[in-house]
Scaffold this motif. Structure first.
Motif, mmCIF file in Angstrom:
data_model
loop_
_atom_site.group_PDB
_atom_site.id
_atom_site.type_symbol
_atom_site.label_atom_id
_atom_site.label_comp_id
_atom_site.label_asym_id
_atom_site.label_seq_id
_atom_site.Cartn_x
_atom_site.Cartn_y
_atom_site.Cartn_z
ATOM 1 N N CYS B 241 43.985 4.708 -12.002
ATOM 2 C CA CYS B 241 43.983 3.418 -11.293
ATOM 3 C C CYS B 241 42.697 2.652 -11.565
ATOM 4 O O CYS B 241 42.131 2.014 -10.663
ATOM 5 C CB CYS B 241 44.179 3.621 -9.793
ATOM 6 N N GLY B 242 42.223 2.748 -12.805
ATOM 7 C CA GLY B 242 41.125 1.902 -13.244
ATOM 8 C C GLY B 242 39.717 2.455 -13.054
ATOM 9 O O GLY B 242 38.745 1.824 -13.475
ATOM 10 N N ARG B 243 39.567 3.598 -12.477
ATOM 11 C CA ARG B 243 38.235 4.108 -12.174
ATOM 12 C C ARG B 243 37.340 4.173 -13.417
ATOM 13 O O ARG B 243 36.143 3.901 -13.339
ATOM 14 C CB ARG B 243 38.364 5.494 -11.504
ATOM 15 N N THR B 244 37.923 4.514 -14.570
ATOM 16 C CA THR B 244 37.094 4.587 -15.779
ATOM 17 C C THR B 244 37.210 3.313 -16.631
ATOM 18 O O THR B 244 36.659 3.261 -17.725
ATOM 19 C CB THR B 244 37.480 5.811 -16.651
ATOM 20 N N GLY B 245 37.925 2.341 -16.134
ATOM 21 C CA GLY B 245 38.131 1.102 -16.888
ATOM 22 C C GLY B 245 39.608 0.818 -17.070
ATOM 23 O O GLY B 245 40.188 0.015 -16.344
ATOM 24 N N PRO B 246 40.276 1.501 -17.993
ATOM 25 C CA PRO B 246 41.721 1.289 -18.161
ATOM 26 C C PRO B 246 42.498 1.863 -16.967
ATOM 27 O O PRO B 246 41.941 2.617 -16.178
ATOM 28 C CB PRO B 246 42.043 2.071 -19.423
ATOM 29 N N PHE B 247 43.787 1.515 -16.877
ATOM 30 C CA PHE B 247 44.560 2.011 -15.727
ATOM 31 C C PHE B 247 44.586 3.537 -15.713
ATOM 32 O O PHE B 247 44.242 4.154 -14.705
ATOM 33 C CB PHE B 247 45.988 1.461 -15.760
ATOM 34 N N PHE B 248 44.992 4.136 -16.820
ATOM 35 C CA PHE B 248 44.946 5.599 -16.925
ATOM 36 C C PHE B 248 43.655 6.005 -17.618
ATOM 37 O O PHE B 248 43.230 5.382 -18.591
ATOM 38 C CB PHE B 248 46.130 6.116 -17.755
ATOM 39 N N SER B 317 39.974 -4.626 -15.963
ATOM 40 C CA SER B 317 39.454 -3.499 -16.734
ATOM 41 C C SER B 317 38.122 -3.869 -17.409
ATOM 42 O O SER B 317 37.170 -3.079 -17.420
ATOM 43 C CB SER B 317 40.501 -3.122 -17.780
ATOM 44 N N ASP B 318 38.062 -5.069 -17.933
ATOM 45 C CA ASP B 318 36.835 -5.498 -18.611
ATOM 46 C C ASP B 318 35.657 -5.575 -17.638
ATOM 47 O O ASP B 318 34.534 -5.209 -17.972
ATOM 48 C CB ASP B 318 37.047 -6.867 -19.274
ATOM 49 N N GLU B 319 35.948 -6.051 -16.449
ATOM 50 C CA GLU B 319 34.910 -6.140 -15.414
ATOM 51 C C GLU B 319 34.347 -4.764 -15.073
ATOM 52 O O GLU B 319 33.151 -4.588 -14.865
ATOM 53 C CB GLU B 319 35.524 -6.712 -14.138
ATOM 54 N N VAL B 320 35.259 -3.817 -14.981
ATOM 55 C CA VAL B 320 34.821 -2.445 -14.675
ATOM 56 C C VAL B 320 33.861 -1.961 -15.754
ATOM 57 O O VAL B 320 32.836 -1.353 -15.464
ATOM 58 C CB VAL B 320 36.035 -1.494 -14.557
ATOM 59 N N LYS B 321 34.193 -2.290 -16.995
ATOM 60 C CA LYS B 321 33.330 -1.855 -18.097
ATOM 61 C C LYS B 321 31.932 -2.444 -17.975
ATOM 62 O O LYS B 321 30.933 -1.757 -18.190
ATOM 63 C CB LYS B 321 33.960 -2.250 -19.443
ATOM 64 N N VAL B 322 31.880 -3.704 -17.653
ATOM 65 C CA VAL B 322 30.576 -4.368 -17.502
ATOM 66 C C VAL B 322 29.759 -3.675 -16.406
ATOM 67 O O VAL B 322 28.590 -3.321 -16.602
ATOM 68 C CB VAL B 322 30.780 -5.862 -17.166
ATOM 69 N N LYS B 323 30.408 -3.428 -15.264
ATOM 70 C CA LYS B 323 29.697 -2.799 -14.148
ATOM 71 C C LYS B 323 29.282 -1.373 -14.511
ATOM 72 O O LYS B 323 28.217 -0.893 -14.104
ATOM 73 C CB LYS B 323 30.579 -2.791 -12.898
ATOM 74 N N SER B 324 30.145 -0.706 -15.251
ATOM 75 C CA SER B 324 29.837 0.669 -15.662
ATOM 76 C C SER B 324 28.548 0.712 -16.457
ATOM 77 O O SER B 324 27.717 1.608 -16.286
ATOM 78 C CB SER B 324 30.957 1.245 -16.528
ATOM 79 N N GLN B 325 28.409 -0.287 -17.317
ATOM 80 C CA GLN B 325 27.229 -0.327 -18.155
ATOM 81 C C GLN B 325 25.979 -0.531 -17.307
ATOM 82 O O GLN B 325 24.942 0.109 -17.532
ATOM 83 C CB GLN B 325 27.378 -1.466 -19.168
ATOM 84 N N VAL B 326 26.098 -1.399 -16.335
ATOM 85 C CA VAL B 326 24.984 -1.629 -15.410
ATOM 86 C C VAL B 326 24.576 -0.318 -14.757
ATOM 87 O O VAL B 326 23.400 0.062 -14.726
ATOM 88 C CB VAL B 326 25.369 -2.658 -14.325
ATOM 89 N N VAL B 327 25.585 0.392 -14.230
ATOM 90 C CA VAL B 327 25.294 1.648 -13.531
ATOM 91 C C VAL B 327 24.641 2.649 -14.470
ATOM 92 O O VAL B 327 23.616 3.261 -14.145
ATOM 93 C CB VAL B 327 26.584 2.258 -12.927
ATOM 94 N N GLY B 328 25.216 2.782 -15.657
ATOM 95 C CA GLY B 328 24.679 3.744 -16.623
ATOM 96 C C GLY B 328 23.231 3.452 -16.961
ATOM 97 O O GLY B 328 22.382 4.353 -17.015
ATOM 98 N N GLU B 329 22.950 2.180 -17.178
ATOM 99 C CA GLU B 329 21.580 1.819 -17.553
ATOM 100 C C GLU B 329 20.596 2.090 -16.426
ATOM 101 O O GLU B 329 19.511 2.656 -16.643
ATOM 102 C CB GLU B 329 21.536 0.341 -17.966
ATOM 103 N N ARG B 330 20.994 1.699 -15.232
ATOM 104 C CA ARG B 330 20.088 1.916 -14.095
ATOM 105 C C ARG B 330 19.851 3.412 -13.856
ATOM 106 O O ARG B 330 18.715 3.848 -13.594
ATOM 107 C CB ARG B 330 20.660 1.279 -12.807
ATOM 108 N N LEU B 331 20.909 4.202 -13.943
ATOM 109 C CA LEU B 331 20.746 5.644 -13.693
ATOM 110 C C LEU B 331 19.834 6.273 -14.745
ATOM 111 O O LEU B 331 18.986 7.111 -14.436
ATOM 112 C CB LEU B 331 22.108 6.345 -13.670
ATOM 113 N N THR B 332 20.016 5.844 -15.975
ATOM 114 C CA THR B 332 19.162 6.363 -17.051
ATOM 115 C C THR B 332 17.700 6.016 -16.772
ATOM 116 O O THR B 332 16.787 6.841 -16.953
ATOM 117 C CB THR B 332 19.615 5.767 -18.394
#
Lengths: 427, 427, 427, 427
Positions: B241-248, B317-332
């Motif tokens: 349901c989109g948690r990683t970006g795509p639906f599945f 899905s694209d929005e999730v990807k953008v946010k994911s990148q933000v999270v990844g960068e900050r955590l790093t």
């Protein structure tokens, strides 16, 4: 209906008996997309004891949603859960002298049962659970092991273990003594049965064919368990919440189970909700040892709290008793009018039915009822029991209407029975 | 809060980390009874991908209830179910070239998994199911047998069988090859492992500690299963349901599982709902072979249908990807700023986290976050992973706010780590 | 005896009842290292039906060893095995109209039973095996699952599955009908019992307390199995080889089991040997699917072949009947002489005993017998049965001697019972 | 041979490879009924380490029988058992610093293993037993659950549980670390493996294909078990009693297992006998908690006692080492001479073999050996290993003879391989 054929799994079942698409529901009635009205003697298999979409619950639910109350909370504290816990204690537990702890094991009956099994095994350190012939406790692997139906059991695809099926009150032919039988297995050191952790039962077996345990049987069972340090659980998922009259089905037997499972009509609105109640000294759970995503389903807490308003006096319960009597009398009358149908009346409270020697009678009558727009299902290992399960709130008028339809359907099928008998010879 | 202490079972868990009573929720936020606002980086453990009480779903839900739509239908046909089936097919399945049948196995994830296990065993006539280290599939007996966590497993109180745990992608130290390992067990006639009916996995293990399977690993696994006639199931309950970006979650790996389990965010509103999807040729169920009282939870069909509006284009899905990148960068960045904390970044999409060598760090940081009114939990066998699971709809502003709180909490605990080290020497 | 205390495991058992070191044995007698002679009413728990070291068998055995006959052959062909197979067919099977195939599953009873279980499951494709209360079938995991004794079962250390214990003929209080009970479980689709692969039983339960199944019960059981396609196995390990008179214990009931397990007295000399007999159409084994190092124990084939000389006419069997009658009459007399001992006579053929209401009586009498140099053991779940199991070849004189010792021991304990009763009041 | 076809079960196996009827045996040789002499490189699958009918044991056995020593004693004390216990302690245990208690679990290897499983579960209160890929521990249900071979396992007809198969030393491709793998499963709380009660293994897997565990691997395993409170059992049934040189196969690794199973060559004469040895503090058995009719097989005690005379000095062991070297060198030579056969040499002590990439080579060579009157079998999951298992007492002359036959057979099959290769292309 093509949509279902195309996209839904072949496992779907009720829709095959009632081939229409339901759209709206209120009180005792449903309407399909064509606007046809159906009288409901099925009540969501016991999940709709208060009828469809009852107004006070609906109002509470709409308010809660409108005000953005917490919907999903896992097992964090919420205002809605606090209100439910308090109300359940106040209206149900305390007046009955019970101080059971409340566990939210996930929102369905089988979750409540699986939690009961785990708890009993943890408390006692033992494995074996005794259940009864024709029991129905659920479809997940632990619950399935204590369910009697062979078709359901085979669905597991693996052997089911750590469970022993014993004869229910009405299972054996007279003059057998099923409690004495269980007692022998418990007490004889060579019986091949380990001392059980738990005995679990329904006081009235619904899916199993409306088999009613007598109060004496329940009392003897309770004493037997006490004497041997075996925990006793009542699965009141289908026949609790007033189905037999009192809130808990075991009340008139004067027993208090160590563990109680509730679900179905607990939310009062058909929303998924379940609890496992346990004597406080049995509450040995470690935090999170059993969990589940939907164990905090707050809209259901809201409707469940509202539904408990029905239980502040004995009025509701008394009404159920009156209606039960009506049903019992009419069924006896119907059975008596058609001796060739070889039907017997079974049940307690507002779960009653007609058991037929020829199982096909029950399904044909149910089909005939559907043609008259009455929803009614069959139960029992061979589907041999026509099972009447109206909402407890059914009006007297609708109750009579429904019983008239049943009477008519029995008459119709009985006529066919006579008519077809020569044919049968011809086959 | 006394009410919970007095009446609720000791099994309750999250409430111990977040000792307050929540009352209201909207979008990324919850409010407790005192009116304190909390930012939600937990999202109902993945059940609230679209945030709390999202408006379009709420409107659809209120309308449905107001108009007395059918609430509870078991598996009869309803208008609401038809709409959901049609929309799921149109928006999700068809565009992905999938014609899987949809089964409603009961409204929770563990129901969906138990149904998958039954089906795989029925189709293949075999018993063994392969799952993976640190898998989490549910709390009922069948699902528990394929769950890795030892505390949860011991809760069963009976030995768990017909399942074999194999090393997940990231489980073994390099240079081990976990697919090669599984292959050896499958192919060597003396391995002691029967040919499995099913291999079941999460593509990202959430509860297990945010362990991410690489796409290559998933592809090799899928091929291995195909080569040996073993069914492959993806439990996408937490990361679908989109948690990683795509639906599945499995889409970017280019694999199509035979069976897929969905629940949690499927209803989009935190309402209980689950489906088991299966390749049409696997749909060998007999009617009613698996059932469940709440398999027809229509309010959840309504919100689930509305939630699918998010998936008509790639925007969500694209929005999730953008946010994911933000999270990844900050955590790093956070991990890099505190090398003494020995933290590594894990995750994919909007399920990411920091794994600490010292598990106590994670829980102390989570506690510090709560003090700053950020809800965040830990995961992993020792609770060693701080797990960020914001709603997918989290605003960029709130995302940054939350990450700032996390950064602050890490800094605070890191300071304590330095400070307390001399003390530790003193012990 | 220090040697045993120092070096042998605490699991040793009979030596605790008979604390001496045996050195020599012949016919009905043993001698210990001090030269004391003991009369044997135990017969190796049924392994020495022909007495100790019977001469004709001894001569055949010595010859075979002296001439370097093959000792150990696994399942290669040997001259000794051919002779045994031929003789068994000629003397036992053919005259009884049986063409069962002979399997050598390993040299002990439990091997024979495990092979029977495997075969029945393979032939039917089903899992469940029905055994009976107070059954004893062996100590390995498969056999233990169908053994009733709870102490033995707990020794497994794991739950025992795929087996269901049903009431044996004499288990339930009258007027229960144990075959009707089993029938109900088989025929009711909701009983919770899968259709069994196999029903396995002893016609006289030896370890279980000398419980005798009536011929009518055996016939009804056999018919029930046939009607439902369930295989029937008789474990004739302890009461076959003439113990009840005829070679097979089931002969007088007029039934022919599908599978028969033999061991104990099969070799005739106390040497390890066992066979599983199966109807030829059931012999679906793949080569080597069940194996075992000592399945070709040729010295035992040699003595077993010689032992069959006893079965070429009815003389041996007739003698057993005569002695059985003697035992029955004396036991009835003994029980009658001491009504305060509340003893009942049980048994068939030369397995008979006295069952006491107070289990301690049996062990005290056995101890008193040992003091008079008679070896006799107790049986039953509480050791409540004094079990007479003399060699079938016991001389009439020795039989009377032994019975006199039993009578004296009962008298002695009975005197104590009266004497101690006031004491018991005093406690 | 018709007799076997007519009367013996289809389960018979070795006789299919060696289609003759054996009559007589001595030392390294057998003779069939036609008088043909066979050289034995099979040794009763390890049960005849001292050759057939060795004279000193034969004399002791004949004397014992002639003098009517007790044959069958269950677990009463006998002179013969005392002598065996004393001699085993004096010659084997004490010199190795071991004070293990001796249990007689029944006369076969699988009895010894089942007893070990029960004991470990009782001592630890845990269920899971770890065994290894390609392990062989026996055919009864408990032993089968820890046996790797899939054909044997399927024979059970029920799922096998409470056991986990881990990779044996040589199972995984390099550079995997199988002890590290097991360690990860034990130490990771999310591995899905419960803390085991027991780890059981063969130091050289015989049936599994002559897989040899390195001493370092055994030591790491032993340490791992100690560190986690897991019991360690060595099943030395096939490779104990001197097969690898020392009495116990684990001696050169410098480890002392908590539990040891011995059988096969323990009696020294091919007579059924088995023991389970356990550290004295583990001897928590209740009297009779495990039993068995043939646990007191005195003729086997007599020969076993005499066989221990071989172990009073290192001479016997040293001789085995010399012969082992001969075998190793010749096999290496043979493999080297036929690179097209893709054979590798495996083994330790006098259990060695040639593993072929093409499994059919091994069986064809074994057949060719039989034509030259050499008995030799194959092993491994696909029968891909030609397994040399001569009596330890084989003369050097016979050893060379046998190796010459093997060399010739390999040459013959190798010639065929070259010859048929074009044909294979043609298919």
């Amino acid at each position: 209906m093509d949509i279902f054929e195309q996209h839904e799994s072949a496992v779907r079942s009720y829709c095959r008996s009632w081939p229409t698409v339901f759209q709206k529901a209120k009180g005792d009635h449903l309407w399909d997309e064509a606007g046809t009205q159906y009288l409901d003697f099925f009540a969501g298999a016991g999940a709709l004891n208060y009828g469809h979409n009852p107004e006070p619950l609906k109002r509470a639910l709409l308010d809660y949603i409108e005000n953005d109350g917490v919907t999903h909370s896992l097992d964090t504290h919420t205002t809605a859960k606090a209100a439910f816990l308090e109300r359940l204690h106040e209206v149900v537990l305390e007046p009955r002298g019970m101080d059971h702890k409340v566990m939210f094991p996930g929102p369905t009956g089988t979750n409540a049962v699986e939690a009961a099994l785990k708890l009993a095994r943890k408390v006692t350190g033992r494995d074996t659970v005794v259940s009864f012939t024709n029991a129905f406790h659920g479809m997940t692997l632990g619950s399935l092991a204590i369910t009697g139906n062979s078709m359901k059991r085979q669905g597991a695809g693996v052997p089911l273990g750590n469970a022993i099926s014993m004869p229910y009150d009405s299972f054996l032919e007279e003059p057998s003594d099923s409690i004495g039988y269980l007692e022998s297995f418990i007490e004889d050191g060579g019986s091949g049965m380990e001392l059980p952790a738990l005995v679990i039962l329904e006081t009235v077996q619904a899916e199993g064919g409306i088999n009613v345990a007598s109060f004496g049987w329940l009392q003897r069972l309770s004493e037997l368990c006490k004497r041997h340090g075996i925990l006793l659980a009542v699965d009141d998922i289908q026949v609790g919440c007033g189905r037999t009259g009192p809130f808990f089905s075991f009340e008139p037997a004067g027993i208090t189970p160590d563990i109680i499972c509730l679900s179905k009509s607990l939310s009062g609105y058909g929303l998924p909700l379940a609890v496992t109640l346990m004597r406080p000294d049995l509450d040995v759970w470690a935090p999170g040892e059993h969990n589940g995503t939907f164990r905090g389903h707050n809209p259901a807490f809201v409707t469940a709290t509202a539904a408990l308003d029905n239980w502040t006096s004995d009025d509701f319960s008394d009404e159920v008793k009156v209606k039960s009597q009506v049903v019992g009398e009419r069924l006896t009358e119907i059975a008596g009018a058609h001796p060739e149908m070889k039907a017997t009346v079974r049940g307690r409270g507002l779960i009653q039915g007609l058991a037929f020697e020829d199982p096909s009678h029950a399904s044909r009558i149910a089909r005939a009822c559907f043609e008259e727009h009455l929803l009614i299902e069959t139960a029992g290992p061979d589907g041999e029991v026509l099972k009447l399960l109206p909402p407890l709130t059914v009006t007297e008028e609708h109750l009579e209407q429904g019983l008239d339809i049943v009477a008519g359907a029995v008459e119709k099928i009985a006529a066919g029975v006579e008519a077809t008998e020569p044919e049968e010879v011809g086959r």
